[in-house]
Design a protein around this motif. Structure first.
Motif, PDB file in Angstrom:
ATOM      1  N   HIS A  51      65.111  50.268  57.822  1.00  0.00           N
ATOM      2  CA  HIS A  51      64.357  49.633  58.911  1.00  0.00           C
ATOM      3  C   HIS A  51      63.132  50.457  59.290  1.00  0.00           C
ATOM      4  O   HIS A  51      62.134  49.902  59.764  1.00  0.00           O
ATOM      5  CB  HIS A  51      65.266  49.408  60.130  1.00  0.00           C
ATOM      6  CG  HIS A  51      65.850  50.643  60.723  1.00  0.00           C
ATOM      7  ND1 HIS A  51      66.975  51.251  60.204  1.00  0.00           N
ATOM      8  CD2 HIS A  51      65.479  51.404  61.788  1.00  0.00           C
ATOM      9  CE1 HIS A  51      67.274  52.312  60.929  1.00  0.00           C
ATOM     10  NE2 HIS A  51      66.389  52.431  61.891  1.00  0.00           N
ATOM     11  N   GLU A 106      70.054  45.513  55.688  1.00  0.00           N
ATOM     12  CA  GLU A 106      70.678  46.755  56.164  1.00  0.00           C
ATOM     13  C   GLU A 106      70.178  47.155  57.554  1.00  0.00           C
ATOM     14  O   GLU A 106      70.578  48.201  58.078  1.00  0.00           O
ATOM     15  CB  GLU A 106      70.396  47.904  55.191  1.00  0.00           C
ATOM     16  CG  GLU A 106      70.914  47.689  53.773  1.00  0.00           C
ATOM     17  CD  GLU A 106      69.904  46.957  52.906  1.00  0.00           C
ATOM     18  OE1 GLU A 106      68.821  46.618  53.436  1.00  0.00           O
ATOM     19  OE2 GLU A 106      70.194  46.714  51.716  1.00  0.00           O
ATOM     20  N   CYS A 107      69.307  46.344  58.168  1.00  0.00           N
ATOM     21  CA  CYS A 107      68.697  46.716  59.442  1.00  0.00           C
ATOM     22  C   CYS A 107      69.730  46.658  60.572  1.00  0.00           C
ATOM     23  O   CYS A 107      70.294  45.600  60.851  1.00  0.00           O
ATOM     24  CB  CYS A 107      67.538  45.766  59.758  1.00  0.00           C
ATOM     25  SG  CYS A 107      66.707  46.139  61.307  1.00  0.00           S
ATOM     26  N   PRO A 108      69.973  47.783  61.270  1.00  0.00           N
ATOM     27  CA  PRO A 108      70.919  47.791  62.383  1.00  0.00           C
ATOM     28  C   PRO A 108      70.243  47.644  63.751  1.00  0.00           C
ATOM     29  O   PRO A 108      70.920  47.643  64.773  1.00  0.00           O
ATOM     30  CB  PRO A 108      71.557  49.177  62.263  1.00  0.00           C
ATOM     31  CG  PRO A 108      70.435  50.042  61.780  1.00  0.00           C
ATOM     32  CD  PRO A 108      69.533  49.158  60.936  1.00  0.00           C
ATOM     33  N   GLY A 137      67.736  40.520  58.130  1.00  0.00           N
ATOM     34  CA  GLY A 137      67.911  41.644  59.047  1.00  0.00           C
ATOM     35  C   GLY A 137      67.471  41.394  60.468  1.00  0.00           C
ATOM     36  O   GLY A 137      67.502  42.318  61.287  1.00  0.00           O
ATOM     37  N   ALA A 181      74.151  40.722  65.937  1.00  0.00           N
ATOM     38  CA  ALA A 181      74.358  41.652  64.822  1.00  0.00           C
ATOM     39  C   ALA A 181      75.526  41.176  63.967  1.00  0.00           C
ATOM     40  O   ALA A 181      76.476  40.561  64.461  1.00  0.00           O
ATOM     41  CB  ALA A 181      74.623  43.054  65.352  1.00  0.00           C
ATOM     42  N   LYS A 186      74.953  45.306  61.262  1.00  0.00           N
ATOM     43  CA  LYS A 186      73.675  45.233  60.557  1.00  0.00           C
ATOM     44  C   LYS A 186      73.377  43.782  60.192  1.00  0.00           C
ATOM     45  O   LYS A 186      74.266  43.030  59.830  1.00  0.00           O
ATOM     46  CB  LYS A 186      73.723  46.082  59.277  1.00  0.00           C
ATOM     47  CG  LYS A 186      73.956  47.561  59.523  1.00  0.00           C
ATOM     48  CD  LYS A 186      73.983  48.322  58.218  1.00  0.00           C
ATOM     49  CE  LYS A 186      74.216  49.818  58.453  1.00  0.00           C
ATOM     50  NZ  LYS A 186      74.263  50.583  57.190  1.00  0.00           N
TER      51      LYS A 186
END
Length: 403
Positions: A51, A106-108, A137, A181, A186
């Motif tokens: 991110h 994979e963006c949290p 994401g 989320a 993620k």
């Protein structure tokens, strides 16, 4: 553009903790930076995370002439900013003048983690900023990492830009598809569009010293891929706490289906981003804003009533901290003051807000980029213990706009 032979050496920083702030200050002031030691001690995930790399790509899309260099391990990055052009066709934007920015699965972090810094750059762009955040994401809700929801950005941060002479009726933040989320915290699969249509030469100097009294509370309860009855239960629980204060309270309900996200194998699609949450914003008689966000955990198991009550108590805690803005909006206000006209601006903040680690680091970083130091004194009105912050603007302004 400054000749590379005569340009000053890059400012040096260490660590990833305040990476985004430093990239924004670098872009606004035109000063190159070198950030080293980014998670260098991590045995499993050294260097920049996906991110963070995505944010650098976003900066590259809305600027012209920026240079970004990574070390082999990703633990060091050198950033030489270019001119902030916005969504100019032929640069980062597509045929419709829209920058389409895809966030990795994979963006949290919530999409507000990208939106708030982008809104700081947008007033100083050469033209309109029009960015569409899409991809697996995008998380539009609040997150457990401390990111606020898009609703909070829309209702408690963007209205504050009017204090600096920026016309908020030319700013749009559209939630095209909601998402929470994913199961691991993620990815979400939402979709959000920011249209920032008013650019200024210099932000106006502000003097905001009277927080006033709370006159209205508004909010949004949202459910994604779950029963809409969760919204009613959150709203009822929040009202049970807030109604005793005899303030106008409007909490709306938003129900949507969960986004379908393509998986890696065989084109199979899966629903992620399922959950619910609530965002509350209190507005005072003088235009001050305070906010609170609570969201269900990705693992589930949180009753809607608990979330509603917790959000109401968090909102009251935010109001009790005092000042003209809460911790969420304070960095935006202080940064615009530092970049504005070469005059003394004043802003009243709560003692706990000005004493937070984030604000102290903000002051240090602004000083490193050539901004003036801050003057602090006890406030004459408002909550007991409020502090008045005085800042002399750097006069950076918008080099792309000559009038």
């Amino acid at each position: 553009m400054t000749d590379s032979k005569t340009a000053p050496p890059p400012l040096r920083f260490t660590g990833h903790k305040y990476l985004i702030n430093r990239l924004i200050f670098s872009t606004l002031t035109g000063r190159a930076i070198r950030i080293s030691g980014i998670r260098s001690s991590s045995p499993t995930h050294p260097g920049l995370l996906p991110h963070e790399v995505s944010f650098l790509r976003l900066l590259d899309s809305v600027t012209n002439g920026s240079q970004i260099e990574f070390s082999y391990t990703g633990t060091t990055v050198v950033y030489r900013p270019g001119l902030i052009i916005g969504s100019a066709a032929g640069y980062g934007a597509g045929s419709g003048g829209v920058v389409k920015h895809e966030l990795p699965k994979e963006c949290p972090r919530g999409v507000s983690w990208f939106l708030i810094p982008l809104c700081l750059l947008a007033p100083f762009a050469k033209g309109q900023v029009n960015v569409l955040f899409t991809g697996p994401g995008v998380i539009t809700s609040a997150t457990e990492n401390g990111d606020v929801s898009v609703d909070t950005v829309l209702r408690s941060i963007l209205p504050l830009y009017s204090n600096f002479g920026i016309m908020t009726d030319k700013i749009e933040l559209r939630i095209l598809r909601r998402s929470n989320a994913g199961p691991t915290g993620k990815g979400g699969g939402g979709e959000v569009q920011l249209i920032f249509g008013h650019q200024v030469r210099l932000p106006k100097t502000i003097h905001l010293l009277n927080p006033g009294r709370v006159k209205k509370i508004s909010g949004v309860a949202y459910s994604i891929g779950v029963a809409g009855a969760n919204n009613a239960r959150m709203i009822e629980a929040a009202r049970g706490v807030l109604n005793q204060f005899k303030v106008e309270t409007y909490i709306f309900s938003a129900v949507s289906s969960a986004p379908l996200i393509p998986m890696d194998r065989g084109g199979e699609k899966k629903k992620i981003g399922i959950g619910f949450g609530i965002s509350l914003v209190a507005e005072s008689s003088t235009g001050a804003y305070f906010s609170a966000d609570v969201v269900s955990p990705p693992s589930g198991g949180a009753p809607p009533e608990d979330l509603g009550r917790r959000c109401a108590f968090q909102l009251m805690e935010s109001v009790s901290q005092g000042g003209y803005v809460s911790t969420v909006a304070a960095p935006t206000m202080l940064t615009l003051m530092a970049m504005g006209s070469e005059d003394v601006g004043r802003l009243q903040l709560g003692r706990d807000v000005i004493g937070s680690e984030e604000i102290i680091s903000l002051a240090r970083d602004l000083k490193a980029f050539g901004a003036s130091g801050w003057g602090l004194r006890d406030a004459d009105s408002g909550c007991k213990g409020d502090i008045v912050v005085s800042i002399v603007g750097k006069g950076v302004g918008n080099v792309g706009r000559k009038i």
